[in-house]
Design a protein around this motif. Structure first.
Motif, PDB file in Angstrom:
ATOM      1  N   UNK A 129      44.620  39.395  53.808  1.00 17.99           N
ATOM      2  CA  UNK A 129      43.484  39.898  53.067  1.00 17.99           C
ATOM      3  C   UNK A 129      42.752  39.060  52.455  1.00 17.99           C
ATOM      4  N   UNK A 130      41.852  39.670  51.740  1.00 13.97           N
ATOM      5  CA  UNK A 130      40.759  38.844  51.246  1.00 13.97           C
ATOM      6  C   UNK A 130      40.205  39.364  49.633  1.00 13.97           C
ATOM      7  N   UNK A 131      39.979  38.541  48.796  1.00 16.32           N
ATOM      8  CA  UNK A 131      39.468  38.722  47.509  1.00 16.32           C
ATOM      9  C   UNK A 131      38.268  38.701  46.912  1.00 16.32           C
ATOM     10  N   UNK A 132      37.401  39.473  46.570  1.00 14.31           N
ATOM     11  CA  UNK A 132      35.926  38.997  46.346  1.00 14.31           C
ATOM     12  C   UNK A 132      35.728  39.311  44.859  1.00 14.31           C
ATOM     13  N   UNK A 133      35.269  38.509  44.013  1.00 10.73           N
ATOM     14  CA  UNK A 133      34.811  38.894  42.492  1.00 10.73           C
ATOM     15  C   UNK A 133      33.254  38.680  42.479  1.00 10.73           C
ATOM     16  N   UNK A 134      32.550  39.916  42.159  1.00 13.51           N
ATOM     17  CA  UNK A 134      31.199  39.807  42.146  1.00 13.51           C
ATOM     18  C   UNK A 134      30.541  39.386  43.470  1.00 13.51           C
ATOM     19  N   UNK A 135      31.001  39.565  44.681  1.00  7.47           N
ATOM     20  CA  UNK A 135      30.607  39.433  45.969  1.00  7.47           C
ATOM     21  C   UNK A 135      30.996  38.113  46.484  1.00  7.47           C
ATOM     22  N   UNK A 136      31.774  37.194  45.944  1.00 10.17           N
ATOM     23  CA  UNK A 136      31.966  35.893  46.385  1.00 10.17           C
ATOM     24  C   UNK A 136      33.611  35.882  46.436  1.00 10.17           C
ATOM     25  N   UNK A 137      33.879  35.293  47.722  1.00  9.40           N
ATOM     26  CA  UNK A 137      35.175  35.202  48.019  1.00  9.40           C
ATOM     27  C   UNK A 137      36.171  34.412  47.095  1.00  9.40           C
TER      28      UNK A 137
END
Length: 505
Positions: free
Chosen positions: A310-318
C-alpha cells in the motif's frame, strides 16, 4: 448464604482533593448494584478502598456485618473480595489456566504443580463462560477482550468469593462476550454474592442491575431501582442537569474540505488491504465488532505495525511512516484505545504527559528545554481541555480516567496535527465527560483537522461522523453516509449472521 457489604461514613483525602465525602450505604447479596457517576465522582476510589489499594481517611466498611480492614488487595482476596479493574492485571506470558489459578495451583503430594488438573479445572471455568479458548493458550496471544475475560474468570473461580466488583468490564468485549459475562453475573447473584457493577453504559445497567447507587463529587447521592428508574432521571442525579440529546447540541461544520489523507491498499500482518480517503474538517467514523481490524489498519497507517502493501498520501504527497514518531512528524497522531498500556506515562506527572511529544519544538538549538514555554503550554492545555487536577505536577495516575484521556488528547494537540485518529476515545468515560469530548471533536473538525473516530458505540459513531466505514474480518465491508446511517444498517455490515440481527431487533 447471602452476603453483604456496608460502607459507613467513608471519607478519603488526597493532597488538595476530597475524593470521597462521608459515603454511607449498604450492598446486599443476591442483587446487582450498579455504581454510576461522572468521572471523578468517587466510584473507583471507593472500590480501591474496599480492595485494600487505598486506606480511608475516615470511616469503616463491613463484610457480612463484621468490620474489616484490608491493607493490601491480597488481604481482600483472601477474605473473599475481588475487584476487576478496567486495566488488565494478568501475566501475559503465562497460560490461561496459570493466570486463573495463580497462587493456588493444584499440587501433588510432593508439592509439584498438577498441570493436567489445573487445565481441567480451567476448562470447566472457560466452559461456564462459553469462550472458544483453550486453558493452555498463552494470554499475550489472545485478543484484548479475551484477556479481560481471563481476569474475570480468575476472580470467578475463587471458592471463598463473597463480593465481586466490576469496573467497566465490557469496554473491550463484543456483544456475545457481554452476554457470557452477564450469564456469569446472574449466576453469582443467584448464589447470594454481592455484585457491584461500575459502568457508564446505561443500556447495560438497565439490563443487568437491580439497583443503582449514584455518586457525584465524591458523595453518595441516592439509591434507585434500576428497572423502574428512567435513564434521564439517573443522568440528572449524576451531572446535576438535563443533557437532553447530546448530539443535537453539537456545533458541526457543514463544510467539508478537499481530500487530506488517502490510504491505498494498505495491509499488515493483522489486516487485509484497505483503502479510504479522509477530507479536511471531516469526522470519518470506523465501525465494526471487536477484532474487525479497525485499530489494526490505523496502526499500519502510523507505522506502529509494518506495512506489507500500500501507499499513503497526505495532501497529495506520498509519505512514509516507518514508525509513530515519523507519522507525528508528518502530522498524523493516534490516541490509542488502551489508555493505561499505550496512552499515559504512568510514572510522570500531568505536565510531562502533556508536553512530551512536543519536546523538539520546545527545545533550543543546543537541545536545552525551554521550561517557561513548556509551562505556558501546559497551563493553556489544562484550561483548554478542562483537565481537573489540583496542579500540573499531580501524578497522572491519580486523575480519573476521563481526565487522563483529556491529557492524552491535549498531548496530541501540542504538535498541531493535520490528522487525528481517536481509537475509542470515550471508553470508560461518563455521560457528562462524553459530551465534552463530542464538542471537542467537532471543534477539531472546524479547525480543518481530519478526524478518524473508531468507536464501538453506534449512537456515538452515527451522531458524530460525516461518513462511516464499517469493517468486518479485517477488511472494509461497506461505507454509509451520515444521512443514511442507522444502527441496524451498521450492524448488518459488521456482522455475518443476518439472522442474529433480525432477532436482536
Amino acid at each position: 448464604m447471602k452476603q453483604s457489604v456496608e460502607f459507613r461514613h467513608i471519607t478519603k483525602f488526597f493532597p488538595g482533593v476530597r475524593a470521597l465525602d462521608n459515603v454511607s450505604f449498604r450492598a446486599e447479596g443476591g442483587e446487582v448494584l450498579a455504581f454510576v457517576g461522572e468521572n471523578g465522582a468517587g466510584k473507583s476510589t471507593l472500590l480501591k478502598i474496599l480492595n485494600g489499594d487505598y486506606q480511608p481517611t475516615n470511616g469503616e466498611y463491613l463484610l457480612n456485618g463484621v468490620p474489616v480492614h484490608f491493607s493490601t488487595p491480597h488481604q481482600a482476596i483472601e477474605s473473599g473480595v475481588s475487584v476487576i479493574y478496567q486495566e488488565r492485571q494478568i501475566f501475559l506470558e503465562l497460560s490461561v489456566a496459570e493466570n486463573i489459578f495463580l497462587g493456588r495451583q493444584p499440587a501433588g503430594k510432593l508439592g509439584i504443580i498438577d498441570t493436567a488438573e489445573m487445565n481441567r479445572r480451567a476448562e470447566k471455568v472457560i466452559k461456564d463462560f462459553g469462550l472458544p479458548i483453550k486453558p493452555t493458550a498463552i494470554v499475550k496471544n489472545l485478543s484484548t477482550a479475551y484477556q479481560q475475560m481471563v481476569e474475570i474468570m480468575k476472580a470467578y473461580s475463587r471458592e471463598n468469593l463473597k463480593c465481586i466488583c466490576f469496573d467497566e468490564p465490557t469496554a473491550s468485549l463484543s456483544d456475545s462476550e457481554i452476554n457470557s459475562l452477564f450469564s456469569v453475573i446472574r449466576k453469582l447473584r443467584g448464589e447470594g454474592k454481592v455484585v457491584i457493577y461500575v459502568s457508564h453504559r446505561m443500556k447495560e445497567i438497565k439490563q443487568i442491575a437491580d439497583k443503582v447507587a449514584i455518586f457525584k463529587d465524591g458523595r453518595f447521592i441516592t439509591l434507585l431501582d434500576a428497572k423502574t428508574s428512567e435513564e434521564s432521571e439517573m443522568i440528572k442525579y449524576m451531572v446535576g442537569r438535563d443533557l437532553g440529546d447530546i448530539f443535537t447540541t453539537l456545533d458541526r461544520d457543514k463544510k467539508i474540505g478537499d481530500v487530506l489523507l488517502e490510504v491505498k491498499n494498505v495491509s499488515s500482518d493483522y489486516v487485509n488491504p484497505v483503502s479510504f480517503t479522509l477530507h479536511k474538517g471531516e469526522v470519518l467514523g470506523f465501525a465494526g465488532l471487536v477484532g474487525a481490524g479497525r485499530t489494526e489498519i490505523m496502526r499500519a497507517v502510523i507505522g506502529a505495525d509494518k506495512m506489507l502493501t500500500g501507499e499513503i498520501y497526505l495532501s497529495g504527497k506520498r509519505i512514509f511512516n516507518k514508525n509513530p514518531h515519523a507519522a507525528m512528524k508528518n502530522g498524523i497522531v493516534l490516541v490509542p484505545e488502551d489508555r493505561k498500556m499505550q496512552g499515559i506515562l504512568a510514572n510522570l506527572d500531568v505536565a510531562n504527559n502533556i508536553v512530551i511529544d512536543a519536546m523538539d519544538q520546545n527545545s533550543g538549538v543546543f537541545g536545552v528545554l525551554n521550561t517557561k514555554k513548556e509551562s505556558a503550554i501546559v497551563d493553556e492545555q489544562i484550561k483548554e481541555f478542562r483537565i481537573k487536577t489540583p496542579n500540573p505536577r499531580k501524578k497522572i495516575v491519580e486523575l480519573s480516567g476521563g481526565n487522563q484521556q483529556k491529557c492524552i488528547v491535549a498531548r496530541s494537540m501540542t504538535i498541531h496535527p493535520r490528522v487525528l485518529i481517536l481509537d475509542e476515545p470515550t471508553k470508560g468515560i461518563d455521560v457528562g465527560a462524553k459530551s465534552e469530548f463530542y464538542h471537542m471533536i467537532c471543534r477539531f473538525a472546524k479547525q480543518g483537522i481530519g478526524v478518524i473516530l473508531i468507536s464501538s458505540e453506534l449512537p456515538e459513531i452515527i451522531g458524530l461522523s460525516d461518513r462511516i466505514i464499517v469493517m468486518k474480518n479485517h477488511r472494509i465491508s461497506g461505507e454509509v453516509t451520515r444521512e443514511d446511517a442507522t444502527e441496524h444498517k451498521l450492524l448488518s455490515l459488521a456482522m455475518a449472521d443476518q439472522e442474529f440481527i433480525k432477532e436482536a431487533y
